[in-house]
Motif scaffolding. Structure first.
Motif: not given
Length: 392
Positions: A182-188
């Motif tokens: 999980r990044s600041n943007d969402g799942a990766c």
């Protein structure tokens, strides 16, 4: 099961016939090979079987020489034939998690990512693992992927990943990993070479199933540095990519285990026709004969559900609800089939003398893997509510 509701295409029929012949003639004799234990077949056994599959021209049969895949309905026929032995999918390279990972990489990967990570898997030279599920004790992602605790932080031209994963099939011995975080943007999702010193196998779990190389592991990820160009797709879109992988993967499980239950039913039928009790063959006793009749019904219904779902996916539809319904219906039906096969064979059915006992264990696990029955029913119930339009 020769009376099929929908005949295979000429292409899938020819491929499936070669796969079935290979599994029955070459793979089945390996079912008592000592290089199999509670954590699956050894890598040496996998390599030996894949060498034979390569020589027979049936390695990775669902992917054509030009890189294109068979469609889902064609794949259903081929994967069912590969599943006639628990070792069949491993031998011909149609097994989970590799089959699903190949599909995902083929859909989402860049040209360079396909060259570096996908092609060795397709050639059967590398195994892969999909790092999504997390330990329950950490409050991590399981059936609810939004609970993901593993983090990914951008540091220059690298992502730094930290967390723990659980039930990671095939991690021990894998050469390619797809790691969800999980990044600041969402799942990766990230592609990584394995082994990597930042990824530690804490332990390989002792589970009820034993068909997949490397078993199912608990993993620690400590400051794993992944170059930015090894992110699969875009930051924040990992859950979307997971659905690209999981809807067909649920169906692929159904395909393979249908093959296994067809074989288990063949074994139970042979036993019931040969074994005498109370002056006649077991099959002539209604209590046994009716179980085998019910098996035919469940096997045919499973086949029809798989064919229906595959047809939906072949239209390009997401197929989420269809794959959920199929996964529930087929896993529950095949559990009944496997249980009846054990019951028909009595004491012999609970021994390792045939694959019936193993198939029973594998199908029990299948009711949980790729989403437990109850989670799929819950998802379908939510859809019912969304689609409700008031009084008819």
């Amino acid at each position: 099961m020769s009376d099929r509701s929908s005949a295979p295409t000429q292409r899938s029929g020819e491929i499936g016939a070669r796969v079935e012949s290979f599994v029955r003639e070459i793979v089945i004799p390996y079912e008592h090979d000592p290089r199999r234990d509670t954590h699956g077949p050894s890598d040496a056994l996998v390599r030996e079987l894949r060498t034979k599959a390569r020589e027979a021209g049936v390695l990775t049969p669902h992917i054509l020489a030009d890189g294109n895949h068979l469609d889902q309905r064609e794949t259903a026929y081929v994967l069912r034939q590969s599943g006639l032995s628990p070792l069949g999918p491993i031998a011909v390279n149609t097994a989970a998690p590799d089959e699903g990972n190949m599909y995902l990489l083929g859909k989402v990967g860049s040209d360079e990512q396909k060259r570096r990570f996908l092609e060795p898997i397709v050639r059967g030279e590398a195994r892969s693992a999909f790092f999504m599920t997390e330990p329950a004790e950490d409050g991590g992602a399981g059936s609810d992927p939004s609970m993901m605790q593993t983090t990914a932080v951008l540091d220059g031209n690298h992502w730094v990943v930290n967390g723990r994963k659980a039930f990671i099939t095939g991690a021990a011995g894998a050469q390619v990993g797809i790691v969800m975080a999980r990044s600041n943007d969402g799942a990766c999702m990230f592609l990584v070479d394995l082994p990597d010193p930042a990824i530690t196998i804490e332990r390989v779990l002792d589970t009820i199933d034993s068909s997949m190389p490397g078993g199912h592991a608990v993993i620690s990820i400590d400051n794993l540095r992944v170059p930015s160009d090894q992110m699969l797709g875009h930051s924040g879109e990992g859950f979307k990519y997971a659905q690209v992988r999981l809807a067909p993967a649920r169906l692929s499980h159904c395909m393979r285990w249908l093959g296994a239950c067809i074989r288990a039913n063949e074994i139970a039928t042979d036993y019931a026709c040969r074994r005498q009790a109370f002056g006649k063959p077991l099959v002539d006793h209604e209590g046994v004969g009716f179980m085998l009749a019910e098996n035919l019904i469940d096997l045919k219904q499973s086949e029809l559900m798989i064919d229906w779902c595959a047809a939906v996916l072949d239209t390009g539809a997401p197929g989420g609800s269809e794959s959920s319904m199929t996964k529930v219906a087929v896993s529950e039906a095949l559990m009944r089939v496997a249980d009846r096969c054990v019951q028909t064979m009595g004491g012999t059915g609970v021994t390792g003398d045939t694959i019936v006992e193993q198939v029973f264990r594998e199908i029990r696990a299948f009711r949980i893997y790729d989403g437990p029955t109850e989670v799929h029913k819950w998802s379908l119930a939510k859809k019912i509510k969304r689609d409700w339009k008031g009084q008819p």
